[in-house]
Design a protein around this motif. Structure first.
Motif, PDB file in Angstrom:
ATOM      1  N   ASN A  32       0.832  -1.205   0.000  1.00 50.59           N
ATOM      2  CA  ASN A  32       0.000   0.000   0.000  1.00 50.59           C
ATOM      3  C   ASN A  32       0.869   1.260   0.000  1.00 50.59           C
ATOM      4  OD1 ASN A  32      -2.511  -1.202  -0.106  1.00 50.59           O
ATOM      5  ND2 ASN A  32      -2.749  -1.279   2.124  1.00 50.59           N
ATOM      6  N   ILE A  33       1.942   1.236   0.776  1.00 45.83           N
ATOM      7  CA  ILE A  33       2.847   2.399   0.821  1.00 45.83           C
ATOM      8  C   ILE A  33       3.509   2.609  -0.541  1.00 45.83           C
ATOM      9  CG2 ILE A  33       4.960   3.324   1.849  1.00 45.83           C
ATOM     10  CD1 ILE A  33       4.227   1.821   4.425  1.00 45.83           C
ATOM     11  N   LEU A  34       3.960   1.509  -1.145  1.00 45.09           N
ATOM     12  CA  LEU A  34       4.627   1.613  -2.443  1.00 45.09           C
ATOM     13  C   LEU A  34       3.664   2.029  -3.543  1.00 45.09           C
ATOM     14  CD1 LEU A  34       6.847  -1.591  -2.139  1.00 45.09           C
ATOM     15  CD2 LEU A  34       7.670   0.775  -2.189  1.00 45.09           C
ATOM     16  N   THR A  35       2.422   1.590  -3.429  1.00 46.41           N
ATOM     17  CA  THR A  35       1.423   1.918  -4.458  1.00 46.41           C
ATOM     18  C   THR A  35       0.915   3.346  -4.309  1.00 46.41           C
ATOM     19  OG1 THR A  35       0.713  -0.395  -4.447  1.00 46.41           O
ATOM     20  CG2 THR A  35      -0.762   1.186  -5.493  1.00 46.41           C
ATOM     21  N   PRO A  37       2.528   6.269  -2.606  1.00 49.87           N
ATOM     22  CA  PRO A  37       3.635   6.905  -1.863  1.00 49.87           C
ATOM     23  C   PRO A  37       3.330   8.314  -1.381  1.00 49.87           C
ATOM     24  CG  PRO A  37       4.085   6.860  -4.222  1.00 49.87           C
ATOM     25  CD  PRO A  37       2.867   6.039  -4.018  1.00 49.87           C
ATOM     26  N   LEU A  38       2.367   8.994  -1.978  1.00 48.04           N
ATOM     27  CA  LEU A  38       2.076  10.380  -1.591  1.00 48.04           C
ATOM     28  C   LEU A  38       0.959  10.494  -0.565  1.00 48.04           C
ATOM     29  CD1 LEU A  38       2.329  12.124  -5.082  1.00 48.04           C
ATOM     30  CD2 LEU A  38       4.102  11.834  -3.347  1.00 48.04           C
ATOM     31  N   GLU A  39       0.303   9.379  -0.240  1.00 45.19           N
ATOM     32  CA  GLU A  39      -0.818   9.426   0.698  1.00 45.19           C
ATOM     33  C   GLU A  39      -0.358   9.002   2.104  1.00 45.19           C
ATOM     34  OE1 GLU A  39      -4.626   7.923  -0.617  1.00 45.19           O
ATOM     35  OE2 GLU A  39      -3.856   7.757  -2.677  1.00 45.19           O
ATOM     36  N   ALA A  40      -0.407   9.960   3.027  1.00 43.72           N
ATOM     37  CA  ALA A  40       0.129   9.748   4.373  1.00 43.72           C
ATOM     38  C   ALA A  40      -0.625   8.671   5.145  1.00 43.72           C
ATOM     39  CB  ALA A  40       0.107  11.055   5.156  1.00 43.72           C
ATOM     40  N   LYS A  41      -1.920   8.482   4.835  1.00 36.87           N
ATOM     41  CA  LYS A  41      -2.706   7.527   5.620  1.00 36.87           C
ATOM     42  C   LYS A  41      -2.190   6.100   5.487  1.00 36.87           C
ATOM     43  CE  LYS A  41      -6.272   6.640   2.101  1.00 36.87           C
ATOM     44  NZ  LYS A  41      -7.735   6.681   1.811  1.00 36.87           N
ATOM     45  N   TYR A  42      -1.507   5.800   4.379  1.00 36.65           N
ATOM     46  CA  TYR A  42      -0.967   4.453   4.195  1.00 36.65           C
ATOM     47  C   TYR A  42       0.372   4.273   4.903  1.00 36.65           C
ATOM     48  CZ  TYR A  42      -4.551   3.751   0.629  1.00 36.65           C
ATOM     49  OH  TYR A  42      -5.740   3.622  -0.028  1.00 36.65           O
ATOM     50  N   ARG A  43       0.955   5.387   5.350  1.00 30.88           N
ATOM     51  CA  ARG A  43       2.281   5.313   5.975  1.00 30.88           C
ATOM     52  C   ARG A  43       2.199   5.299   7.499  1.00 30.88           C
ATOM     53  NH1 ARG A  43       3.412   9.664   2.466  1.00 30.88           N
ATOM     54  NH2 ARG A  43       3.910  11.000   4.263  1.00 30.88           N
ATOM     55  N   LYS A  44       1.012   5.118   8.057  1.00 27.88           N
ATOM     56  CA  LYS A  44       0.917   5.057   9.514  1.00 27.88           C
ATOM     57  C   LYS A  44      -0.059   3.973   9.947  1.00 27.88           C
ATOM     58  CE  LYS A  44      -2.339   8.963   9.823  1.00 27.88           C
ATOM     59  NZ  LYS A  44      -2.544  10.296  10.436  1.00 27.88           N
ATOM     60  N   LEU A  45       0.193   3.476  11.157  1.00 32.88           N
ATOM     61  CA  LEU A  45      -0.545   2.343  11.705  1.00 32.88           C
ATOM     62  C   LEU A  45      -0.990   2.708  13.116  1.00 32.88           C
ATOM     63  CD1 LEU A  45      -1.269  -0.653  11.031  1.00 32.88           C
ATOM     64  CD2 LEU A  45       0.872  -1.286  12.141  1.00 32.88           C
ATOM     65  N   LYS A  46      -2.270   2.580  13.393  1.00 40.10           N
ATOM     66  CA  LYS A  46      -2.794   2.955  14.708  1.00 40.10           C
ATOM     67  C   LYS A  46      -2.382   1.934  15.760  1.00 40.10           C
ATOM     68  CE  LYS A  46      -6.943   4.817  16.892  1.00 40.10           C
ATOM     69  NZ  LYS A  46      -8.373   5.154  16.725  1.00 40.10           N
ATOM     70  N   VAL A  47      -1.707   2.402  16.814  1.00 39.51           N
ATOM     71  CA  VAL A  47      -1.179   1.505  17.849  1.00 39.51           C
ATOM     72  C   VAL A  47      -2.304   0.785  18.584  1.00 39.51           C
ATOM     73  CG1 VAL A  47       0.076   1.455  20.036  1.00 39.51           C
ATOM     74  CG2 VAL A  47       0.941   2.825  18.133  1.00 39.51           C
ATOM     75  N   ALA A  48      -3.436   1.428  18.778  1.00 42.96           N
ATOM     76  CA  ALA A  48      -4.551   0.802  19.514  1.00 42.96           C
ATOM     77  C   ALA A  48      -5.458  -0.015  18.603  1.00 42.96           C
ATOM     78  CB  ALA A  48      -5.371   1.870  20.239  1.00 42.96           C
ATOM     79  N   GLY A  49      -5.166  -0.023  17.292  1.00 43.20           N
ATOM     80  CA  GLY A  49      -6.028  -0.729  16.361  1.00 43.20           C
ATOM     81  C   GLY A  49      -5.838  -2.236  16.397  1.00 43.20           C
ATOM     82  N   LYS A  50      -6.777  -2.979  15.838  1.00 47.45           N
ATOM     83  CA  LYS A  50      -6.738  -4.441  15.848  1.00 47.45           C
ATOM     84  C   LYS A  50      -5.571  -4.989  15.043  1.00 47.45           C
ATOM     85  CE  LYS A  50     -11.569  -5.564  16.801  1.00 47.45           C
ATOM     86  NZ  LYS A  50     -12.772  -6.313  16.334  1.00 47.45           N
ATOM     87  N   ILE A  82       5.933   6.045   9.158  1.00 48.33           N
ATOM     88  CA  ILE A  82       7.179   6.132   8.420  1.00 48.33           C
ATOM     89  C   ILE A  82       7.154   7.410   7.592  1.00 48.33           C
ATOM     90  CG2 ILE A  82       6.301   4.797   6.442  1.00 48.33           C
ATOM     91  CD1 ILE A  82       9.099   3.581   6.157  1.00 48.33           C
ATOM     92  N   ALA A  83       8.305   8.032   7.433  1.00 49.09           N
ATOM     93  CA  ALA A  83       8.388   9.286   6.679  1.00 49.09           C
ATOM     94  C   ALA A  83       8.127   9.035   5.196  1.00 49.09           C
ATOM     95  CB  ALA A  83       9.764   9.915   6.882  1.00 49.09           C
ATOM     96  N   ALA A  84       7.887  10.120   4.481  1.00 56.15           N
ATOM     97  CA  ALA A  84       7.679  10.021   3.037  1.00 56.15           C
ATOM     98  C   ALA A  84       8.880   9.324   2.396  1.00 56.15           C
ATOM     99  CB  ALA A  84       7.495  11.418   2.442  1.00 56.15           C
ATOM    100  N   LEU A  85       8.607   8.512   1.375  1.00 51.81           N
ATOM    101  CA  LEU A  85       9.639   7.670   0.797  1.00 51.81           C
ATOM    102  C   LEU A  85      10.676   8.466   0.021  1.00 51.81           C
ATOM    103  CD1 LEU A  85       7.643   4.589  -0.555  1.00 51.81           C
ATOM    104  CD2 LEU A  85       8.711   4.909   1.690  1.00 51.81           C
ATOM    105  N   THR A  86      11.924   8.049   0.214  1.00 51.55           N
ATOM    106  CA  THR A  86      13.005   8.494  -0.652  1.00 51.55           C
ATOM    107  C   THR A  86      13.323   7.345  -1.593  1.00 51.55           C
ATOM    108  OG1 THR A  86      14.715   7.661   0.847  1.00 51.55           O
ATOM    109  CG2 THR A  86      13.923   9.914   1.225  1.00 51.55           C
TER     110      THR A  86
END
Length: 608
Positions: A32-35, A37-50, A82-86
């Motif tokens: 998802n991050i690779l597909t 790369p400009l959308e921040a929501k795919y680069r983070k994971l909720k710690v309290a989530g399932k 994770i930060a925006a991809l280089t």
């Protein structure tokens, strides 16, 4: 971040049971991050989530995999992001997806430890030659260190998960609601009143140190129990109550987030081994605002905590009710202490080995063969960057503590001939013996007393379990084990809730145990020996008493005073108690009495 750390994390994931869902989830996250790369929501994971708590957290290596790719906690701790991809990080993610999908992580066992993308590539210690003639030795060293490196990363993952949960306000509230806070503070105050030495500290610091002593004693003797059995952690909360023969089913403190419907189960079971003891005890200490680290002997199998008290970091082992005895593992348990790491949210990782091993010359040589120090320094620095700001645990205090510790580490403690370290006490004798953590022979004394006055009509030897003291002829000797030949299977138990004490078989053990008291008689005519011995049994427990003089042995009833007439002078007599507890260790007890009882529960009276 290096690809070598990614490989180690993947190896841990693939070695874990029930790992397929975690592998599929990690692959999906990266794709998802690779597909996108400009959308921040795919680069983070909720710690309290399932996804985080139920799919990734229970699988060894899953979090380290994300960390190794550059994921880090957000400032508020709610997200792993994770930060925006280089171009470099994008390449790393592509390689990680490939390694996840393959059966083997690119022959990781023989993979070099250097990482071309790292600015601080680890170097082989100078003690190991890199000449062609030593290539086999170098290869073995690399393979060995790779295993140690993997173990360090796994321990770090577990430790950081624990110490993060200690900081959770909900966890701290639940802890304080579970334990007797008021009663513990009262005990601590009473303990402080008994010690009138100020030692240069203000009353607040001394009270807090008294509270630490009180909590350590209470935790071992009243709150938590040891188990030698394996620990089964189920992914299905409905299986909490399932048990298997010889095994214990429960959740440890580190599983709080696994099963949100059944939280804080370790405070219900109150059982575990050293990892659960340290984890639960650390949570309790943090709820009282102590600064706490979780500490691992990386190359051995033991965990404890370090606590900041009276201005410095101090070793505390709740399993042993031990405070400030850091050399007990090296010199008491005879364990190697070549790599000890301490973890906290505020400080990250700390190498505290030098506190636990005072033989520094030997330690330096051992570490040359075990650890690539540049990698260790890089590892510690990396996790220092991830540490969080904790109220009343500010950076200035940490810097002062590190200077104090550095001075301590540079001045190793000397072991005098009068300083003795005990063997391990937690766990059954069989379990401790199998780990080499107890003495092979436990020797008590034969009682031989020559200071009997000629005109004395009798001589009395007695024992009070409440005070744990022997008395004879106006003298006293502490500790039941001084004259009790017991083979290591008995211990003295204090029940603080019932205010009772007694001798019994080691906790969680069953079967039979024997204790024997031997008396060498003086060269004086004895008309009789009177024995009074109190014991208590429950359900199918039994206590059998036997009196022996020379080759003559007689069973006697402990509920009645036993009289043995005219034993031979200048001979040895013995009084044996055989404890039988087939179902539960507490079903056979010796010398049971109230903690405030001053009477003698065992008495041998020699009449002249």
């Amino acid at each position: 971040m290096g690809i070598n750390e990614v490989k180690i994390a993947i190896a841990a994931i693939k070695a874990a049971p029930d790992n397929q869902k975690a592998i599929d989830t990690l692959e999906k996250i990266l794709k998802n991050i690779l597909t996108h790369p400009l959308e921040a929501k795919y680069r983070k994971l909720k710690v309290a989530g399932k996804v985080f708590t139920e799919t990734l957290l229970p699988v060894d290596g899953a979090l380290d995999f994300l960390y190794s790719l550059g994921f880090a906690e957000s400032d508020d701790g709610s997200w792993l992001e994770i930060a925006a991809l280089t171009s470099e990080s994008k390449t790393m993610l592509v390689r990680a997806v490939f390694l996840l999908k393959t059966n083997q992580s690119s022959n990781s066992e023989s993979a070099p430890l250097r990482d071309s993308g790292s600015q601080s590539a680890p170097q082989i210690p100078p003690a190991i030659s890199e000449s062609p003639s030593s290539s086999r030795k170098l290869q073995n060293f690399n393979s060995s260190f790779l295993e140690i490196q993997e173990r360090i990363l796994r321990l770090r993952s577990s430790a950081m998960m624990h110490v993060r949960q200690w900081e959770d306000p909900k966890t701290q509230k639940k802890v304080r609601d579970t334990i007797p806070v008021t009663a513990l503070f009262k005990r601590a105050s009473e303990l402080l009143e008994q010690n009138d030495s100020a030692d240069g500290f203000d009353r607040g610091e001394l009270l807090k140190h008294s509270l630490l002593i009180t909590l350590t004693d209470w935790f071992k003797n009243e709150f938590f129990k040891w188990t030698d059995g394996n620990i089964i952690r189920y992914n299905n909360p409905e299986k909490l109550l399932e048990t298997r023969e010889g095994m214990l089913s429960y959740f440890c403190l580190c599983c709080f987030n696994y099963f949100p419907k059944i939280e804080y189960n370790i405070f219900i079971t109150r059982k575990g081994r050293c990892g659960e003891w340290a984890n639960c005890f650390g949570a309790i200490l943090r709820s009282f605002a102590f600064h706490v680290r979780e500490t691992y002997n990386v190359l051995e199998d033991h965990v404890w905590v370090e606590v900041r008290t009276l201005g410095r970091w101090t070793h505390v082992d709740p399993c042993e009710d031990a405070i400030d005895k850091p050399l007990m593992y090296k010199h008491g348990w005879k364990k190697s202490c070549h790599l000890c790491l301490s973890f906290s949210v505020a400080e990250g990782a700390r190498d505290t080995t030098w506190r636990y091993n005072n033989l520094h010359a030997e330690l330096r040589e051992a570490r040359k063969q075990l650890v690539i120090e540049s990698w260790m320094n890089s590892f510690i620095k990396k996790y220092e960057e991830r540490k969080k700001k904790i109220m009343n645990w500010e950076k200035k205090m940490q810097e002062e503590d590190w200077i104090t510790e550095a001075v301590e580490f540079l001045s190793p403690k000397q072991i005098g001939s009068d300083l003795k370290f005990s063997d391990r006490t937690t766990g059954s004798l069989q379990w401790r013996t199998s780990r080499g953590e107890t003495a092979k022979n436990i020797e008590a004394k034969v009682f031989f007393y020559t200071k009997i006055k000629e005109e004395s009509p009798e001589f009395v030897f007695s024992y009070n379990c409440a005070k744990d003291t022997y008395s004879f002829n106006g003298e006293s000797v502490s500790s039941w084990a001084t004259f009790a030949h017991h083979g290591g299977r008995l211990f003295r138990k204090e029940e603080k809730d019932w205010k009772m004490c007694y001798l019994a078989m080691q906790e969680e053990s069953t079967g039979e145990a024997e204790v024997e008291f031997k008396f060498k008689l003086p060269n004086k005519q004895i008309s009789s020996i009177l024995v009074t011995a109190h014991s208590a049994t429950y359900e199918n427990g039994k206590v059998n008493w036997i009196f022996c003089s020379g080759e003559s042995c007689t069973k006697f009833n402990p509920t009645e005073q036993f009289v043995f007439p005219e034993p031979s002078p200048d001979s040895t007599v013995s009084i044996k108690a055989s404890l039988v507890a087939p179902n539960f260790w507490q079903h056979a007890q010796l010398f049971r009495q109230a903690l405030d009882d001053t009477s003698f529960m065992f008495e041998v009276r020699f009449k002249f």
